[in-house]
Design an enzyme around this catalytic site. Structure first.
Site, mmCIF file in Angstrom:
data_model
loop_
_atom_site.group_PDB
_atom_site.id
_atom_site.type_symbol
_atom_site.label_atom_id
_atom_site.label_comp_id
_atom_site.label_asym_id
_atom_site.label_seq_id
_atom_site.Cartn_x
_atom_site.Cartn_y
_atom_site.Cartn_z
ATOM 1 N N GLU A 273 4.541 -3.101 -5.135
ATOM 2 C CA GLU A 273 5.588 -3.051 -6.687
ATOM 3 C C GLU A 273 5.318 -4.542 -7.056
ATOM 4 O OE1 GLU A 273 9.243 -2.069 -6.739
ATOM 5 O OE2 GLU A 273 9.298 -0.372 -6.698
ATOM 6 N N HIS A 294 -0.657 2.945 20.545
ATOM 7 C CA HIS A 294 -1.830 3.746 20.838
ATOM 8 C C HIS A 294 -1.331 5.191 19.960
ATOM 9 C CE1 HIS A 294 -0.671 2.518 25.072
ATOM 10 N NE2 HIS A 294 0.471 2.017 24.383
ATOM 11 N N LYS A 405 9.696 8.046 -13.217
ATOM 12 C CA LYS A 405 11.514 8.442 -13.832
ATOM 13 C C LYS A 405 10.709 9.011 -14.640
ATOM 14 C CE LYS A 405 12.931 3.988 -11.085
ATOM 15 N NZ LYS A 405 13.839 3.077 -11.891
#
Ligand SMILES: O=P(O)(O)OC[C@H]1O[C@H](O)[C@H](O)[C@@H](O)[C@@H]1O
Length: 433
Positions: A273, A294, A405
């Site tokens: 951000e 792994h 938003k």
């Protein structure tokens, strides 16, 4: 926090940064440091976050949590910077606390219900955190939590602490119900607020040492000087920036401790951000040692040369012996402990990347405790602020997050937002079964 950038040098890896280039970069670091010090001295937006070790009052936070200090569980309702700092601290130190810390950041209904169902609500505290006081996910989850308490016959007003800005819907609600409340300090964006009430209320309810957290951060602040060769935080920020400039556009954060897994999430928000703007920035990736050796190591060692791997070495941890076995091929394990195995795997992985010429940097802690965590959080914030100066971006804003938003609010009937129209205009190319 110590930082070892030896495996980022061009003499060892590619992409890498030469010592001469680091010397040249150090002039830019000196200029950036001046800018940062000026911002701190003038309490400018964002830079003010680096003053938190001196500004945060641990007694005020302890007093606010007093009524719920011995709770069996704590629900923190917040998202992004209003949850990840607190979660980093309480997850890292969970073994030292009798309080179960739960974070409701997502609004996945099943997940929220599952979390609430298992909790002894009459012994549970609620920590609601939102800088703006308007974030839909946080407010919605808080309403759900309140309702769950009411349905169970528990007075939520007796068990709730609010941390929010000076004004806004959450501040109004705290005033209306006379809830203990703390203020998100001015000039401190959410992702830089771990060392304020935003991150420390949860730590206080869980019984952690707030003064030690701040002392560790203050010690790191003392290292902020005009040279990357004298300052671990700047060494990290400058090296990550220099490697990105040379093609390492991905930064995989790999702590070698389960307790620090959330730290990698916190770092991802901080880095993404803050630096992801103007077509610039380095993409943070979360991984965990040894588990992801792994699953992801193959790519890190042999895939495209576009990655910096950042290891976090946790230092001293509790250990556990590996029991002896009479299986001959496994006998070597019986001479070791799980901690020794972890340490050997860490060193082997680090060496394996260097041997393949892949850049990596090591962040070293002495232990996972309050003091070291305070230093780690502060150090990474300072590294990020420095990197932002070097990129020339506005580290402390996040305009791109706002678009979705607004579209969400529009879709839910929370106002007229043209962003919501774009959702209906989506291009489809469906492949159906
Ligand atoms: O603390 P709040 O105002 O609720 O914000 C919570 C989070 O949501 C936003 O979308 C921002 O992108 C984040 O930087 C912020 O930390």
């Amino acid at each position: 926090m110590h930082v070892d950038i030896g495996n980022a040098l061009a003499s060892e890896v590619s992409p890498g940064v030469s010592r001469a280039a680091l010397e040249r970069l150090d002039d830019q670091v000196a200029d950036a440091h001046e800018r940062i010090e000026r911002g701190m001295a003038n309490a400018e937006h964002g830079y003010e976050a680096l003053n938190l070790p001196e500004r945060t009052d641990p007694d005020e936070i302890s007093a606010a949590v007093e009524p719920v200090a011995d709770s069996e569980a704590l629900i923190t309702v917040g998202i992004g910077g209003s949850a990840l700092g607190a979660a980093t601290i309480t997850d890292a130190l969970a073994a030292e606390s009798d309080t179960e810390a739960v974070y409701l950041d997502n609004v996945d209904p099943e997940w929220v219900s599952n979390h609430l169902e298992g909790l002894p609500l009459e012994e549970t505290a609620i920590n609601v955190v939102s800088r703006s006081g308007t974030t839909a996910e946080t407010l919605a989850n808080f309403l759900v939590v309140r309702d769950a308490f009411e349905s169970a016959g528990v007075d939520w007003t007796e068990r709730t602490i609010v941390t929010t800005g000076e004004s806004g819907p959450l501040r109004d609600l705290a005033n209306r119900h006379d809830l203990p409340s703390l203020k998100v300090p001015d000039g401190v964006p959410g992702r830089f607020s771990a060392l304020s009430a935003v991150g420390m209320v949860a730590a206080a309810v869980c019984g952690h040492d707030l003064e030690a957290l701040l002392a560790g951060a203050a010690a790191e602040r003392e290292t902020l000087t005009g040279s990357l060769f004298d300052c671990p935080a700047y060494a990290y920020g400058a090296t990550a920036y220099a490697l990105d400039q040379r093609g390492a556009g991905i930064n995989a954060m790999v702590p070698y401790a389960e307790s620090l897994e959330t730290f990698a999430e916190w770092f991802a928000q901080l880095w993404a951000e803050s630096l992801g703007k103007d077509d610039l920035g380095q993409t943070p990736v979360r991984a965990l040692g040894v588990t992801d050796q792994h699953s992801q190591l193959q790519l890190y060692r042999a895939g495209p040369r576009d990655k910096l791997v950042t290891f976090v070495s946790p230092g001293e941890t509790d250990d556990r012996p590996i029991p002896d076995t009479d299986v001959e091929d496994l006998a070597y394990l019986g001479d070791a402990t799980l901690g020794e195995l972890l340490e050997a795997e860490f060193e082997a992985t680090e060496a394996s990347l260097a041997a393949a010429g892949r850049p990596n940097v090591r962040l070293e802690l002495e232990a996972v405790d309050e003091y070291e965590l305070g230093g780690l959080l502060y150090g990474m914030e300072a590294a990020c602020v420095l990197a932002g100066e070097l990129y020339g971006v506005n580290t402390f804003e996040q305009p791109a997050v706002e678009w979705a938003k607004k579209a969400t609010r529009g879709l839910l009937g929370g106002g007229d937002f043209e962003e919501a129209d774009a959702v209906a205009e989506k291009t489809e190319l469906r492949v159906e079964r």
